[in-house]
Design an enzyme around this catalytic site. Structure first.
Site, mmCIF file in Angstrom:
data_model
loop_
_atom_site.group_PDB
_atom_site.id
_atom_site.type_symbol
_atom_site.label_atom_id
_atom_site.label_comp_id
_atom_site.label_asym_id
_atom_site.label_seq_id
_atom_site.Cartn_x
_atom_site.Cartn_y
_atom_site.Cartn_z
ATOM 1 N N ARG A 198 29.547 -0.788 18.548
ATOM 2 C CA ARG A 198 28.605 -0.146 19.141
ATOM 3 C C ARG A 198 28.108 -0.150 20.550
ATOM 4 O O ARG A 198 28.908 -1.075 21.152
ATOM 5 C CB ARG A 198 27.782 -2.281 18.634
ATOM 6 N N ASP A 233 27.792 0.782 24.017
ATOM 7 C CA ASP A 233 27.136 0.449 25.609
ATOM 8 C C ASP A 233 26.137 1.462 25.652
ATOM 9 O O ASP A 233 25.754 2.619 25.308
ATOM 10 C CB ASP A 233 28.065 0.118 26.372
ATOM 11 N N ARG A 236 36.614 0.307 29.348
ATOM 12 C CA ARG A 236 35.886 0.745 30.455
ATOM 13 C C ARG A 236 36.828 0.490 32.147
ATOM 14 O O ARG A 236 36.896 0.484 33.230
ATOM 15 C CB ARG A 236 34.318 0.983 30.829
#
Lengths: 246, 246
Positions: free
Chosen positions: B50, B52, B198
């Site tokens: 999933r 972002d 990230r």
């Protein structure tokens, strides 16, 4: 007055092309207006090439004369700040002699054309590549392309709007290579006719999916007639890559 | 009913992420609505990961059950036609057993993170890469990254919104390589925590411009505390690259 040589990257999608137009935005206008905003000077920017609507540049070369005392670093920073949010960026800048001319001094230009060869539509590279659904034989395209190398009358591959004095040009390089789904076509010459790269790419695509033989491509060149053009590729995949100076 | 496995490419810029959201568009919703338009079926699409808001996919894997008789080719063509002009494309499709699950059967996921390391702003890759103006030492980043390989408590690199049961994960690969102005960071693991890639990239950037040493990165990992996070990289440069199945 200082003459600056600029190296400029841009996304051609929102523009009518490099050159100022009465009927829509241009890269030249975006840069000239950005310079005016921090110098209050009305300048003209001269480029090595005039790309069409929707054509991009990885490293367009250009020059501009500015009265305000500026270092290349300060000019670059101010210009990039004033250009925001336009997709135009100065990636290099240097001071050049007052008689240096981005267009007239240029002795070589190179372009790259990007094709994504798949049935699925493009996502992030929409407008940045040409999507061709039919399978392309890149080896056949590369082999056929070699017939265009050298000195030829390129009338077949020339737009009706071309302002060049002669259709006779020397093509130095035209290569086709495949990298997975992507085909990269690289073209180099001292100068090109209007639409020449897109017209050559369009005809190479016909060779790539077997509609044209290499002989058909050669015949289209030899007849020197715009009506013999098989296909003009869209601007989407075309990038001005480099300008060479002595 | 037939279960189809889809391979999906998307540009994450216009979306709140993969997963359906009440407050904005998602990739999942775009696909489910496109399927509804040609099957009249209300389906749910399950994905391997999933992503972002603003994160992209080169090849997300997903599955969906459809009652209407369709070949993989017809499903792909109809879905891509109905998805237009959304920047989402089905690039592969196959029939899978009814118990195959894109998320639960997945035993490996890989991501790529793209950095453009230059002062000039981005043009066509705005939102598709992270522009870092300060010079980055990619060799130092790569060397420091190797300390994160293996089984660790990755709490430092985990979002407060992470739904994973445990912060302990095994990182299989984290490489940094430079290609001109561009840095490519590749990460692979069985699964990742929310924001893990990230957060690792953000801290590696600190190493890259010399603010952190390799030892600082290791200390941040070892303390297992979100407050030790140096920097969370923006979603722009992140791409879901592949999902692996037995």
């Amino acid at each position: 007055m200082t003459r600056f040589a600029l190296t400029i990257e841009y996304d051609g999608r929102p523009y009518m092309g490099w050159q100022r137009q009465a009927h829509g935005p241009s890269v030249q206008q975006a840069i000239e207006e950005a310079i005016h905003r921090f110098t209050a000077e009305t300048v003209q920017v001269f480029s090595a090439g005039r790309t069409d609507a929707g054509v991009h540049a990885i490293a367009m070369r250009a020059h501009v004369d500015i009265e305000k005392p500026l270092t290349p670093f300060k000019l670059t920073e101010a210009l990039n700040a004033q250009l925001r949010p336009a997709p135009v960026a100065v990636i290099a800048c240097e001071i050049v002699p007052d008689d240096w001319h981005a267009r007239f001094a240029c002795i070589g230009r190179s372009y790259e054309y990007r094709i994504v060869n798949r049935r699925a539509p493009l996502t992030w590279d929409k407008g940045l590549s040409w999507q061709v659904a039919r399978p392309l034989d890149s080896d056949a395209m590369h082999a056929a392309a070699q017939q265009l190398i050298g000195l030829h009358d390129f009338t077949t591959f020339r737009s009706a709007h071309c302002q060049s004095q002669s259709p006779v040009k020397t093509l130095d390089k035209l290569t086709v290579s495949r990298h997975g789904d992507e085909l990269i076509i690289e073209a180099a010459a001292r100068s090109f006719l209007h639409h020449q790269v897109r017209s050559m790419v369009g005809c190479l695509a016909l060779v790539g999916y077997g509609k044209w033989s290499a002989r058909d491509l050669k015949a289209a060149l030899d007849v020197a007639d715009r009506n013999a053009l098989g296909l003009n590729a869209p601007p989407d995949g075309l990038y001005f890559v480099s300008a060479t100076y002595p």
